[in-house]
Design an enzyme around this catalytic site. Structure first.
Site, PDB file in Angstrom:
ATOM      1  N   ILE A 161     -22.865  10.955  26.671  1.00  0.00           N
ATOM      2  CA  ILE A 161     -21.625  10.400  26.104  1.00  0.00           C
ATOM      3  C   ILE A 161     -20.400  11.129  26.659  1.00  0.00           C
ATOM      4  CG2 ILE A 161     -20.337  10.147  23.930  1.00  0.00           C
ATOM      5  CD1 ILE A 161     -23.157   9.810  22.557  1.00  0.00           C
ATOM      6  N   ASP A 164     -18.506  22.038  30.222  1.00  0.00           N
ATOM      7  CA  ASP A 164     -19.904  21.960  29.791  1.00  0.00           C
ATOM      8  C   ASP A 164     -20.543  23.351  29.883  1.00  0.00           C
ATOM      9  OD1 ASP A 164     -21.897  19.233  29.558  1.00  0.00           O
ATOM     10  OD2 ASP A 164     -22.893  21.174  29.749  1.00  0.00           O
ATOM     11  N   VAL A 183     -19.027  25.968  23.693  1.00  0.00           N
ATOM     12  CA  VAL A 183     -18.137  25.707  22.547  1.00  0.00           C
ATOM     13  C   VAL A 183     -18.465  26.586  21.343  1.00  0.00           C
ATOM     14  CG1 VAL A 183     -17.604  23.330  23.237  1.00  0.00           C
ATOM     15  CG2 VAL A 183     -19.519  23.763  21.660  1.00  0.00           C
ATOM     16  N   ASN A 238     -16.870  16.802  22.058  1.00  0.00           N
ATOM     17  CA  ASN A 238     -18.101  16.002  22.061  1.00  0.00           C
ATOM     18  C   ASN A 238     -19.380  16.826  22.180  1.00  0.00           C
ATOM     19  OD1 ASN A 238     -19.814  13.486  23.046  1.00  0.00           O
ATOM     20  ND2 ASN A 238     -19.939  15.012  24.689  1.00  0.00           N
ATOM     21  N   TYR A 270     -29.186  19.530  11.856  1.00  0.00           N
ATOM     22  CA  TYR A 270     -28.291  18.718  12.702  1.00  0.00           C
ATOM     23  C   TYR A 270     -27.434  17.820  11.818  1.00  0.00           C
ATOM     24  CZ  TYR A 270     -27.026  15.209  16.266  1.00  0.00           C
ATOM     25  OH  TYR A 270     -26.349  14.350  17.101  1.00  0.00           O
ATOM     26  N   THR A 327     -29.753   8.998  25.860  1.00  0.00           N
ATOM     27  CA  THR A 327     -29.244  10.122  26.659  1.00  0.00           C
ATOM     28  C   THR A 327     -30.340  11.197  26.665  1.00  0.00           C
ATOM     29  OG1 THR A 327     -28.346  11.372  24.798  1.00  0.00           O
ATOM     30  CG2 THR A 327     -26.869   9.751  25.786  1.00  0.00           C
TER      31      THR A 327
END
Ligand code: NAD
Length: 253
Positions: free
Chosen positions: A13, A32, A59, A85, A149, A184
């Protein structure tokens, strides 16, 4: 030069969001954890004639997120939108989850969202900007086997609304997209982890998709389209919204 930071831009995504933002005229900082993947996305965008730069960023690490935002400011001097994201799937119900797994799910998905928002907000405030999170349908409703999650994505949903409330009057809009099942590497690994062999994997995929009113996987591009909408002036009177893009899953059961 109007500038977008996209985290998790190396795959799925995030890569599609980077492509969509670049096609809309943004200079895109492709961030990333996987440095090679960030480079690959940026190289693809540059080859298409767009403005892009790669950066390795974790992140979940405060200093890494700060360096990511510095890289954008050092490059173009501004951040107009941040597509927060990056995320990672962590499998398990509460009986099987170790504390380490719980912490990992929270660090990447929830703390990552917080650190990204905090680092980028001063720059969004400087000129009025947007922040778009990738939440999940499992942040809005339950699903078997993904307790940590789901809790982390629930935190992203709540953080989206909080940030929107705190910064609406100061010209920054904050929204989230909540994807359903999108094909994905993340979703693939989730279902492979649950299946003993290829036949079981295929049966599991069919079972998952069978629950969707529009009975197929979503594509990264379909999510990216809504991300771009939320990132730009086309959604100018929207803030604090969590938009499911899920083939009708949440509303039509
Ligand atoms: N695929 C789905 O079905 C689905 C559904 C709902 C929500 N989501 C969410 O969408 C987002 C993107 O997922 P995807 O399906 O494209 O996954 P993906 O695995 O294809 O891509 C995720 C990218 O994020 C990067 N990443 C992971 N941890 C990171 C970190 N700590 N710092 C920076 N980058 C990091 C990975 O290297 C990878 O390139 C995630 O937040 C995910 O939770 C995905």
């Amino acid at each position: 030069m109007k500038t977008a930071i996209v985290t998790g831009a190396g795959s799925g995504i995030g890569r599609a969001a980077a492509e969509r933002c670049a096609a809309d005229g943004f200079a895109v900082l492709c961030a990333d954890l996987n440095e090679a993947a960030a480079h690959q996305t940026a190289a693809e965008l540059i080859a298409l004639g767009h403005q892009a730069r790669p950066v390795r960023a974790d992140v979940a690490e405060e200093s890494s997120v700060a360096a990511m935002v510095d890289a954008a400011i050092g490059w173009t001097g501004q951040v107009d939108t941040c597509i927060a994201n990056a995320g990672a799937m962590v499998e398990g119900d509460v009986l099987s989850l170790s504390l380490d797994s719980w912490n990992r799910a929270m660090q990447v998905n929830a703390t990552g969202a917080f650190l990204t928002a905090r680092a980028v907000m001063p720059h969004l405030l400087a000129q009025g900007g947007t922040l778009v999170f990738t939440a999940s349908t499992v942040g809005l409703s339950g699903m078997k086997g993904v307790a940590a999650y789901s809790a982390a994505k629930g935190a992203v949903v709540a953080l989206t609304r909080q940030l929107a409330a705190d910064f609406a009057a100061r010209g920054v809009r904050v929204n989230a997209v909540a994807p359903g099942a999108v094909r994905t590497p993340l979703s693939e690994s989730q279902f492979r982890a649950r299946a003993a062999d290829e036949a079981e994997f295929q049966a599991l995929l069919a079972q998952v998709i069978g629950r969707y009113p529009i009975a197929r996987w979503g594509t990264p591009q379909e999510i990216a389209e809504v991300i771009l909408f939320l990132a730009t002036e086309r959604s100018a009177w929207m803030t604090g919204q969590i938009i499911p893009v899920d083939g009708g899953l949440l509303e039509l059961r």
